[in-house]
Design an enzyme around this catalytic site. Structure first.
Site, PDB file in Angstrom:
ATOM      1  CD  GLU A 171     -80.371 -51.812  55.883  1.00 21.50           C
ATOM      2  OE1 GLU A 171     -80.762 -51.174  56.870  1.00 21.50           O
ATOM      3  OE2 GLU A 171     -80.947 -51.788  54.784  1.00 21.50           O
ATOM      4  NE  ARG A 217     -90.642 -68.719  40.081  1.00 17.75           N
ATOM      5  CZ  ARG A 217     -91.347 -69.530  39.297  1.00 17.75           C
ATOM      6  NH1 ARG A 217     -91.092 -69.557  38.000  1.00 17.75           N
ATOM      7  NH2 ARG A 217     -92.282 -70.296  39.790  1.00 17.75           N
ATOM      8  CG  HIS A 249     -88.099 -39.711  52.467  1.00 16.48           C
ATOM      9  ND1 HIS A 249     -88.346 -40.659  53.428  1.00 16.48           N
ATOM     10  CD2 HIS A 249     -86.765 -39.806  52.187  1.00 16.48           C
ATOM     11  CE1 HIS A 249     -87.227 -41.305  53.716  1.00 16.48           C
ATOM     12  NE2 HIS A 249     -86.252 -40.805  52.976  1.00 16.48           N
ATOM     13  CG  ASN A 291     -81.605 -47.048  57.797  1.00 16.00           C
ATOM     14  OD1 ASN A 291     -82.173 -46.755  56.749  1.00 16.00           O
ATOM     15  ND2 ASN A 291     -81.252 -48.292  58.099  1.00 16.00           N
ATOM     16  CG  HIS A 340     -84.107 -42.784  57.048  1.00 17.02           C
ATOM     17  ND1 HIS A 340     -83.098 -41.849  56.955  1.00 17.02           N
ATOM     18  CD2 HIS A 340     -84.593 -42.944  55.789  1.00 17.02           C
ATOM     19  CE1 HIS A 340     -82.985 -41.465  55.680  1.00 17.02           C
ATOM     20  NE2 HIS A 340     -83.874 -42.104  54.968  1.00 17.02           N
TER      21      HIS A 340
END
Length: 529
Positions: free
Chosen positions: A403, A289, A430, A411, A414
């Site tokens: 965000e 967790r 990328h 972004n 993107h």
């Protein structure tokens, strides 16, 4: 930049501060001593005759004065930076909180008569120390760097503080955490030392996740550094490439974490580029967790972008980064020496994110890159271009960590770029995809009369000069690109979000872009290729 030593009474602020100042050739200022000199009485007498509120007001006034000085070494009182306004006054300083165990503090303060909060009338001094430490724990936790002085000589503590000052230090502040970021050369050899200087006490069982290529180049100094500081690191190597950034790969990581006996106090180190950072971070966010992790980025793209901000994810066959979490790293340690080992194509790929950040919020950086599109990554400048590019994202993430608004500006390029990556089956790097995506976004902005043709030319010329592609591959149809965009995680409902430049340092988010507009841009950039 002032160096500020704070912490509880008896942790060594004054004695260590004097030695540090001597080693650095700086002025030393003890705030308590200065206040006593200006008031003409001891701290105990000030408390007795004028009260604690008066003393704290004098501390606040002195903090404001000292913060304006160039390079002093400052020793504060134990309660000075409990006040958040005083912490804010030293916002541009390098602040280190010295800690010590209660018994060590009690031993150091035995016989002291100048501690008004630990007067002789206190029946149980140790209990009083524990109570005061508990009361200040939350405030002290807001300070980035802690150093436990228990069992150490003044000289040892001073040397560790001087060592901390060598790399460039910046930080991301997010809800409930402060993530220190170190940028400099030779830092991979100091990972263990830097971890011992943080606020948390970690289990000795830890893991370093990397890929075979990066592991061969950089794992040895990291492992040796961790062992030298009492850690028992397990090296976990996973295949290199975006195509392996899947839940299956993360499942294999879980198996090795269990075998290595990592517990909830363990830490995971992500040694590599963005793919490694994503997978190691996602594993850290979900194993038991959630355990702590540290980013050790070795690519330019990871240093200036992927390692900052706490977004971690794996890919799904239907889209990139569709399965993920927000997991702030405990720290980011960026060794710029690693950049000298990168192939030219990979370094150029990272430069796309540098250009992106310059477009978003650093006009001066963009103009610097126009003059020198291939800067030396190992710069001795006080503010390197690598740290400068990182700072753009740091500032935005600090304002919008989850965000919810402004962070979406990061972004830029993107929405198009992720579609290009998906259609290339991740054969396109990328940064290359983002470079083409930024050209598409700028052309789209020009079509909408948001920017002029000169901005389009400047961005395309810089990317091309760096060695990045600026045209949409002909084999990618407009229909396929639009379909790939439909799985983009940045969409809101059925509406895609595009970040469009209006000028350098000024971008806007648009969610009303039509399919026809996108197809026009794609056709324009395929025809021009």
């Amino acid at each position: 930049m002032p160096l500020v030593l704070t912490g509880f009474m008896g942790t060594g602020k004054t004695s260590v501060g004097q030695v540090v100042a001597e080693k650095l050739g700086r002025e030393f200022v003890d705030m308590d001593v200065l206040i006593q000199a200006e008031e003409g009485m001891t701290i105990s007498k000030i408390f007795e005759t004028r009260g604690e509120a008066y003393f704290r007001a004098r501390e606040a006034e002195l903090c404001a004065r000292l913060a304006a000085r160039d390079n002093p070494v400052i020793s504060t009182g134990g309660g000075t930076l409990v006040n958040p306004q005083n912490r804010a006054r030293f916002g541009e300083a390098f602040v280190v909180c010295l800690d010590a165990e209660p018994d060590e503090i009690l031993d150091r303060l035995s016989g002291a008569r100048d501690r008004p909060l630990l007067a002789q009338s206190v029946p149980n001094p140790r209990q009083r120390i524990v109570e005061l430490l508990d009361a200040r724990r939350e405030a002290y936790a807001q300070i980035e760097w802690h150093l436990n002085t228990t069992g150490k000589t003044v000289e040892q503590v001073a040397d560790e503080i001087v060592g901390l000052l060598q790399p460039r230090k910046i930080a991301v502040t997010a809800p409930d955490s402060v993530c220190p970021i170190f940028v400099g050369s030779g830092l991979l050899e100091r990972v263990g030392k830097l971890m011992n200087l943080t606020t948390d006490t970690f289990s000795p069982y830890c893991a370093t996740i990397t890929n075979p290529r990066v592991g061969e180049l950089h794992a040895s100094p990291v492992i040796e550094s961790l062992r030298g500081r009492g850690f028992e690191p397990r090296l976990i190597e996973i295949p290199d490439s975006e195509q392996y950034k899947t839940l299956d790969s993360v499942s294999q990581i879980y198996d090795q974490l269990i075998d290595a006996r990592l517990d909830r106090h363990s830490i995971i180190f992500a040694l590599g580029g963005g793919v490694i950072g994503d997978m190691a971070g996602f594993a850290a966010a979900t194993y038991l967790r959630g355990v702590s992790f540290v980013q050790l980025p070795t690519t330019l793209l990871a240093m200036v972008d992927a390692s900052i901000g706490g977004k971690v994810a794996v890919d799904h066959p239907r889209g990139k980064n569709l399965i993920g979490a927000f997991k702030q790293p405990h720290a980011v340690i960026a060794d710029t020496n690693a950049l000298t080992t990168l192939p030219a194509a990979e370094l150029n790929s990272g430069m796309a994110e540098v250009v992106k950040h310059a477009i978003i919020d650093d006009v001066g950086l963009f103009e610097m890159l126009e003059q020198n599109p291939h800067p030396d990554p190992i710069t001795r400048s006080k503010r390197s271009w690598v740290a400068r590019a990182m700072q753009v994202k740091i500032n935005i993430v600090a304002r919008d960590p989850l965000e919810q608004g402004e962070r979406a500006k990061l972004n830029l390029g993107h929405t198009f770029g992720h579609a290009f990556e998906l259609l290339s089956n991740y054969g396109m790097q990328h940064g290359e995809a983002v470079a083409i995506g930024m050209v598409c976004a700028t052309r789209l902005a020009a079509q909408r009369d948001l920017c002029d043709a000169h901005l389009v030319s400047r961005i395309e010329n810089l990317l091309s000069t760096i060695g990045l592609p600026t045209r949409v591959p002909r084999e990618m149809s407009a229909d396929a690109i639009w379909a790939a965009m439909a799985t983009d995680k940045k969409r809101v409902g059925s509406r895609l979000r595009f970040v469009l430049p209006r000028a350098l340092g000024d971008v806007v988010i648009a969610d009303d872009v039509t399919r026809e507009e996108v197809e026009n841009v794609i056709d324009e950039l395929q025809t021009a290729s």
